[in-house]
Design an enzyme around this catalytic site. Structure first.
Site, mmCIF file in Angstrom:
data_model
loop_
_atom_site.group_PDB
_atom_site.id
_atom_site.type_symbol
_atom_site.label_atom_id
_atom_site.label_comp_id
_atom_site.label_asym_id
_atom_site.label_seq_id
_atom_site.Cartn_x
_atom_site.Cartn_y
_atom_site.Cartn_z
ATOM 1 N N LYS A 96 -0.038 12.617 -5.331
ATOM 2 C CA LYS A 96 1.252 11.934 -5.256
ATOM 3 C C LYS A 96 2.246 12.585 -6.212
ATOM 4 O O LYS A 96 1.893 12.968 -7.333
ATOM 5 C CB LYS A 96 1.066 10.452 -5.614
ATOM 6 C CG LYS A 96 2.336 9.607 -5.498
ATOM 7 C CD LYS A 96 2.039 8.144 -5.812
ATOM 8 C CE LYS A 96 3.298 7.292 -5.684
ATOM 9 N NZ LYS A 96 3.039 5.860 -5.919
ATOM 10 N N SER A 171 4.291 2.735 -2.375
ATOM 11 C CA SER A 171 5.084 3.937 -2.557
ATOM 12 C C SER A 171 4.312 5.233 -2.353
ATOM 13 O O SER A 171 4.911 6.306 -2.276
ATOM 14 C CB SER A 171 5.704 3.933 -3.958
ATOM 15 O OG SER A 171 4.715 3.985 -4.964
ATOM 16 N N SER A 195 1.016 -0.042 -4.289
ATOM 17 C CA SER A 195 1.462 1.226 -3.715
ATOM 18 C C SER A 195 0.366 2.159 -3.229
ATOM 19 O O SER A 195 0.652 3.143 -2.551
ATOM 20 C CB SER A 195 2.344 1.972 -4.718
ATOM 21 O OG SER A 195 3.559 1.294 -4.907
#
EC number: 3.5.1.4
Length: 504
Positions: A96, A171, A195
């Site tokens: 990420k 996210s 997330s």
């Protein structure tokens, strides 16, 4: 960098802001005192900062071409290899883009970090490379990670590979989609309000938010230290367990972790998933269902799936935890006021903890806040305004009270977990939301935060929580969430493995 000496006018402004009522003669005396104290800052400034050593060489890589990034999951393509032999040999892994990789641009989904290139590898990155994993991409995430949708991310949104008319969730949107679309075997995601689990639910993969502190957060962009989590995402339970085995464990640089935590491997998670589940007991939490925004097909599929555990000798019972309905309300001041303190006032690093502080983030993001805060997403602008207002008007009492009540909330779950080995509820009350490129103001926020009812409370309490894909409804995945006792990821993974066998 050199420290600018304060002026009398600077001190007048501070005196006025804090109601000190200091006269100019008093301020002049303080000015001389501060100049003496700043000599320590000057000497500190002359010392080299501490940055962890980068262990492995790498080439820069490149942005993805449009044709190789159909869903917007990737923000940077690379190939970074470490040791030749290890537990992750042959595994392609995505990271990420809120996690630092030395020499690779990092956006954290935001224009605010455009041009930022880290000088260090996050601890999870080093551990993956130590075990022969190949890092193949940085993945798109929501703007500063403050959204459970996938519509706020810069430079592009992330679409759901199951149906591109829908959002992937966030996210950690790009990490989920990179796994779901087969671009990589595993991915690292982050989770402060859901997330990892939200996008895992919406695209139909496995995603684990570990116990708070089990996986070091060193080298990742913080939102609020008591909420910060990194964790594994994959298409199989075995791969989730294997990646957790590699990245979990004590890191002396992260004070989010308990001192008693051993270095990796904490447990041989990948070998424990096939353990005996007979006589385990799970509780289906009534309050995780039938929210005002719940979809009936999601609730029904989760309930039906949970009941199938009985075929494997697992006892399944209904249970009630009334305070779960207030979990999101307890999370809200911690997230909003905590993020205001850490991300905004604290320039992305904050205060009040030991361990490594990413000064490079503080310098770059802090300067961006001073020069172009207009580029903040509306989610974070709202956080800034409400957080600052509540701190200023109410003396930080709501953050403090929420933190106090998090003790009560944790005990409510722990009380149930003394009776049950794990708890079950829907990961999100609904399936993936439809993507809209230009939502209205209110709709923008619903798309960002309207799905975190069940996920956010476990960021507050720190319990391990894992999304399990249990089927489809109207062509979209449905996710079930397993919640376990602190540091009992092995039991969560064993139950997840049973669900995977049920699917097959």
């Amino acid at each position: 960098m050199g420290i600018k000496l304060p002026t009398l006018e600077d001190l007048r402004e501070i005196s006025k802001q804090f109601n000190l009522d200091l006269e100019d003669e008093e301020l002049k005396s303080f000015l001389q005192l501060l100049k003496l104290q700043l000599e320590s800052y000057e000497r500190l400034d002359s010392l080299p900062d501490y940055t962890p050593r980068v262990k492995y060489q790498r080439t820069l890589g490149r942005p993805p071409m449009k044709e190789e990034n159909p869903y917007g999951a990737l923000v940077w393509i690379t190939s970074i290899k470490g040791k030749e032999e290890g537990k992750l040999k042959g595994k392609r892994i995505c990271i990420k883009d809120n996690v630092m990789i030395a020499g690779i641009p990092m956006l954290n989904g935001s224009k605010m970090l455009e041009g930022f290139v880290p000088h260090m590898d996050a601890t999870v990155v080093s551990r993956i490379l130590d075990e022969a994993g190949e890092i193949v991409a940085k993945t798109t995430c929501e703007d500063l990670c403050f959204s459970g949708g996938s519509h706020t991310s810069y430079p592009w949104p992330v679409l759901n590979p199951r149906n591109p008319e829908y959002m992937a969730g966030g996210s950690s949107s790009g990490s989920a989609v990179a796994v779901a679309s087969g671009y990589c075997d595993m991915a690292v995601g982050g989770d402060q309000g859901g997330s990892i689990r939200i996008p895992s639910s919406w695209v139909g993969i496995y995603g684990l938010k570990p116990t708070h502190g089990l996986v070091p957060y060193t080298g990742a962009f913080s939102i609020e230290p008591t909420l910060d989590h990194l964790g594994p995402m994959a298409n199989t339970v075995k791969d989730v367990a294997l990646l957790l085995e590699v990245i979990a464990g004590r890191d002396e640089l992260d004070s989010r972790q308990p001192d008693s935590l051993p270095p990796p491997p904490v447990k041989p998670y990948s070998k424990l998933i096939d353990g005996d589940v007979k006589d385990m007991k799970v509780g289906i939490v009534k309050e995780g269902f039938n929210w005002s925004n719940s979809e009936k097909d999601v609730d029904e599929l989760v309930l039906d799936s949970a009941k199938k555990l009985e075929d494997y000798g697992i006892k399944v019972e209904d249970t009630s935890i009334p305070l779960h309905r207030m979990g999101l309300d307890i999370w809200t001041p911690i997230a909003i006021e905590g993020a205001t303190a850490t991300m905004i006032l604290g320039s992305g690093v904050g205060w009040g903890r030991k361990g490594l502080f990413e000064t490079q983030i503080a310098d770059f993001f802090g300067n961006s806040l001073k020069s172009r805060a207009r580029d903040l997403p509306n989610t974070v602008k709202g956080v800034l305004m409400l957080g600052y207002l509540m701190i200023k008007m109410y003396n930080n009492r709501y953050y403090a009270k929420a933190r106090n009540l998090s003790i009560v909330l944790k005990e409510a779950y722990d009380s149930a977990l003394r009776k049950y080995d794990a708890l079950i509820m829907p990961t999100t009350p609904m399936k993936a939301m439809r993507y809209k490129s230009e939502p209205g103001f209110d709709e923008y926020f619903i798309m960002a935060l309207g799905m975190i009812n069940n996920t956010a409370p476990f960021d507050v309490t720190g319990h391990p929580a894992m999304n399990i894909p249990v089927g489809y409804s109207n062509g979209l995945p449905v996710g079930l969430m397993i919640i376990g006792r602190h540091f009992e990821e092995d039991k969560v993974l064993k139950l997840a493995n049973v669900f995977e066998r049920i699917k097959k």
